[in-house]
Scaffold this motif. Structure first.
Motif, PDB file in Angstrom:
ATOM      1  N   GLN A  82      -0.443   1.226   8.240  1.00 18.47           N
ATOM      2  CA  GLN A  82      -1.521   0.765   7.362  1.00 18.47           C
ATOM      3  C   GLN A  82      -2.608   0.077   8.185  1.00 18.47           C
ATOM      4  O   GLN A  82      -3.800   0.280   7.959  1.00 18.47           O
ATOM      5  N   GLY A  83      -2.194  -0.734   9.183  1.00 13.77           N
ATOM      6  CA  GLY A  83      -3.156  -1.436  10.036  1.00 13.77           C
ATOM      7  C   GLY A  83      -4.038  -0.452  10.793  1.00 13.77           C
ATOM      8  O   GLY A  83      -5.256  -0.624  10.878  1.00 13.77           O
ATOM      9  N   GLU A  84      -3.413   0.618  11.309  1.00 14.03           N
ATOM     10  CA  GLU A  84      -4.166   1.621  12.066  1.00 14.03           C
ATOM     11  C   GLU A  84      -5.161   2.358  11.153  1.00 14.03           C
ATOM     12  O   GLU A  84      -6.317   2.561  11.517  1.00 14.03           O
ATOM     13  N   ILE A  85      -4.697   2.736   9.963  1.00 14.30           N
ATOM     14  CA  ILE A  85      -5.577   3.474   9.044  1.00 14.30           C
ATOM     15  C   ILE A  85      -6.737   2.573   8.593  1.00 14.30           C
ATOM     16  O   ILE A  85      -7.885   3.016   8.500  1.00 14.30           O
ATOM     17  N   ASP A 106       0.865  -1.179   0.000  1.00 16.67           N
ATOM     18  CA  ASP A 106       0.000   0.000   0.000  1.00 16.67           C
ATOM     19  C   ASP A 106       0.905   1.234   0.000  1.00 16.67           C
ATOM     20  O   ASP A 106       2.135   1.097   0.056  1.00 16.67           O
ATOM     21  N   LEU A 107       0.330   2.435  -0.073  1.00 12.28           N
ATOM     22  CA  LEU A 107       1.186   3.625  -0.181  1.00 12.28           C
ATOM     23  C   LEU A 107       2.001   3.891   1.076  1.00 12.28           C
ATOM     24  O   LEU A 107       3.114   4.401   0.992  1.00 12.28           O
ATOM     25  N   THR A 108       1.473   3.540   2.254  1.00  9.74           N
ATOM     26  CA  THR A 108       2.269   3.813   3.468  1.00  9.74           C
ATOM     27  C   THR A 108       3.524   2.940   3.465  1.00  9.74           C
ATOM     28  O   THR A 108       4.598   3.376   3.856  1.00  9.74           O
ATOM     29  N   ARG A 109       3.376   1.694   2.998  1.00  7.40           N
ATOM     30  CA  ARG A 109       4.557   0.817   2.928  1.00  7.40           C
ATOM     31  C   ARG A 109       5.515   1.303   1.829  1.00  7.40           C
ATOM     32  O   ARG A 109       6.723   1.285   2.008  1.00  7.40           O
ATOM     33  N   SER A 110       4.956   1.719   0.677  1.00  4.95           N
ATOM     34  CA  SER A 110       5.816   2.215  -0.410  1.00  4.95           C
ATOM     35  C   SER A 110       6.649   3.392   0.079  1.00  4.95           C
ATOM     36  O   SER A 110       7.858   3.449  -0.139  1.00  4.95           O
TER      37      SER A 110
END
Ligand SMILES: Nc1nc2c(ncn2[C@@H]2O[C@H](COP(=O)(O)OP(=O)(O)OP(=O)(O)O)[C@@H](O)[C@H]2O)c(=O)[nH]1
Ligand SMILES: [Mg+2]
Length: 484
Positions: free
Chosen positions: A181-184, A150-154
């Motif tokens: 990403q888990g929190e969002i 996802d974008l947070t990981r990218s």
């Protein structure tokens, strides 16, 4: 559908390790058909074409043949590379099959020997058989488009590449593992539930549903989400500090021991130290790790007014630069020469410049004055240090950390934001939820609150990339390195 700016999904290749001399270099490639293409310049083409995913094949990269002279790969397995003209390098090829790869595509990582000429020759061979050089961040963009990241990981991948200290790395790696990403995702689920309840209330007669009709449906969910978004936003300055660092300027009168302090914090003799005042003319900058904060530390020319010995032009220009740097700094470390005591020039800076840590240097031979008893401590409160013996430097590092707002205790265990882009979207979601709650408090109709809940969900979707446009993706991935 791939965004138009990054084209076509064609086979791409790029150097993933730094250019220059090294034992090994890694050239990565990706794209449908890339293994068949690579096999045309590989000494063991059949072996490569038939290799399973996540396996390694040893062989040689061969110079591409010019058209009409027979393809490089047609030599087959027999004889391997021995005696063949046009050897480029002996390599190990790591083979990936979709979807088990970084990009989610078919591809190969080529470990060749490091060195400018070898790397260039391998890349030229790849280009000659149809690989295109990748654009910045193109591998990661493909990983995103193929649902691998996802974008947070990218974004955390680049954060990791750029991390300057262990504390910065720990935070980035938490995001790579999906903590943000888990929190969002959890916040989005909760808000969608509240939105569904609100829309249900709007669609049906309230009495029919047996609902009270009071207030915003799912209000607790919205309030909880708002609290968690506020926490993320409040922690952002701390996250940014460990990622981007800060600028600290050492200033003080000539001969106070600024360069000695600079060298002591750096752990090396970088700046010239002499017993004569006016030694440092041009400012000197170095990156130091202060309790995990990447700190740009600057040593400057000593501040003094014209009055004593005449200022020569270089000293005058140096002092001008010291003042400019002080204005720009996130933090000033103001050094007073303990053997000289406090002077008017010191008082002038100490009374105006904030944030500032006042230091009483040379405490090994000139202890700081003891504050007179009484309820009002006289400002400033000096931290005694000795650049010569190192006394007080531990306390100074703690004071720097505190003054810059560092020292977040969880060391990346809590979800935290990784970019200004994410922070802006959190603010957008927060503002929408605040407005929705406010409308509900004022007894306004629910059909005004529903679009605000939707706005918050969309903003969160932009953080992870569920909601995205080519413009957003271009802005993010174009800041990456080529080969990442
Ligand atoms: N005893 C003692 N001497 C120190 C200490 N720090 C610096 N000195 C001495 O003070 C003199 C000046 O030190 P510098 O570090 O060059 O001072 P500066 O503030 O950079 O001076 P300018 O560049 O001229 O403005 C040198 O002789 C140092 O050895 C200290 O903590 N204790
Ligand atoms: Mg100096």
């Amino acid at each position: 559908m791939p965004p138009p700016f990054y084209g076509d999904g064609s086979p791409i290749a790029a150097l993933a390790t730094p250019p220059g001399e090294s034992a090994l270099a890694l050239i990565r490639s990706s794209g449908p058909g890339s293994l068949a293409l690579l096999s045309t310049i590989f000494s063991r083409p059949a072996k490569l074409r038939e290799a399973g995913g996540n396996s390694v094949v040893h062989g040689w990269i061969l110079a591409p043949q010019s058209p009409g002279s027979g393809k490089a790969g047609e030599t087959g397995e027999a004889g391997e590379s021995g005696g063949r003209a046009g050897l480029v390098d002996e390599v190990l090829v790591s083979v990936y099959r979709p979807p088990a790869s970084y990009t989610g595509e078919e591809g190969a990582d080529i470990s060749c020997h490091g060195g400018t000429a070898t790397v260039r020759a391998v890349l030229e061979a790849l280009k000659a058989v149809g690989f295109r050089e990748s654009l910045p961040g193109e591998f990661s963009l493909r990983a995103f488009m193929n649902g691998k990241l996802d974008l947070t990981r990218s974004e955390s991948v680049m954060e990791l590449v750029k991390a300057k200290t262990g504390a910065g790395r720990e935070r980035a790696v938490g995001r790579l593992a999906g903590r943000l990403q888990g929190e969002i995702a959890a916040l989005s689920r909760a808000l969608l539930e509240a939105l569904a309840e609100t829309e249900l209330r709007l669609d049906y007669d309230e009495e029919e549903l047996g609902l009270s009709g009071e207030g915003l449906p799912g209000r607790e969910l919205v309030e909880d989400a708002l609290g968690r978004l506020r926490k993320l936003a409040a922690a952002w300055p701390g996250e940014r500090l460990y990622q981007e660092g800060a600028l600290a300027v050492i200033a003080g009168r000539p001969n106070a021991g600024k360069s000695s302090l600079f060298n002591a914090l750096l752990g090396e003799d970088r700046s010239i130290v002499t017993a004569a005042p006016g030694t440092t003319r041009d400012w000197i900058e170095a990156l130091v790790n202060i309790r995990g904060i990447p700190l740009r530390l600057v040593d400057t020319a000593g501040l003094r007014e014209a009055g004593g010995p005449a200022l020569d032009q270089a000293e005058e220009l140096g002092i001008g630069r010291s003042r400019e740097l002080l204005d720009k700094a996130d933090l000033a470390l103001y050094v007073v020469d303990g053997t000289q005591g406090l002077r008017d020039e010191d008082r002038a800076v100490l009374s105006t410049r904030r944030p500032l840590i006042p230091l009483w240097n040379k405490a090994d031979i000139a202890p700081p004055p003891t504050p007179p008893p009484g309820p009002e401590p006289p400002a400033p409160q000096f931290l005694p240090v000795s650049a010569k013996t190192g006394a007080g430097l531990g306390e100074l590092c703690a004071a720097i950390e505190a003054a810059l707002g560092g020292g977040i205790p969880d060391r990346g265990q809590e979800p935290g934001l990784g970019s200004l882009r994410q922070k802006d979207l959190v603010d957008r979601a927060r503002a929408a939820l605040e407005e929705a709650l406010d409308l509900a408090d004022r007894g306004e109709a629910l059909d005004l609150a529903a679009p605000l809940l939707r706005e918050a969900v969309d903003a969160l979707g932009e953080i992870t990339g569920e909601v995205s446009t080519a413009d957003i993706l271009e802005a993010i991935f174009s800041t990456f390195c080529v080969g990442k």
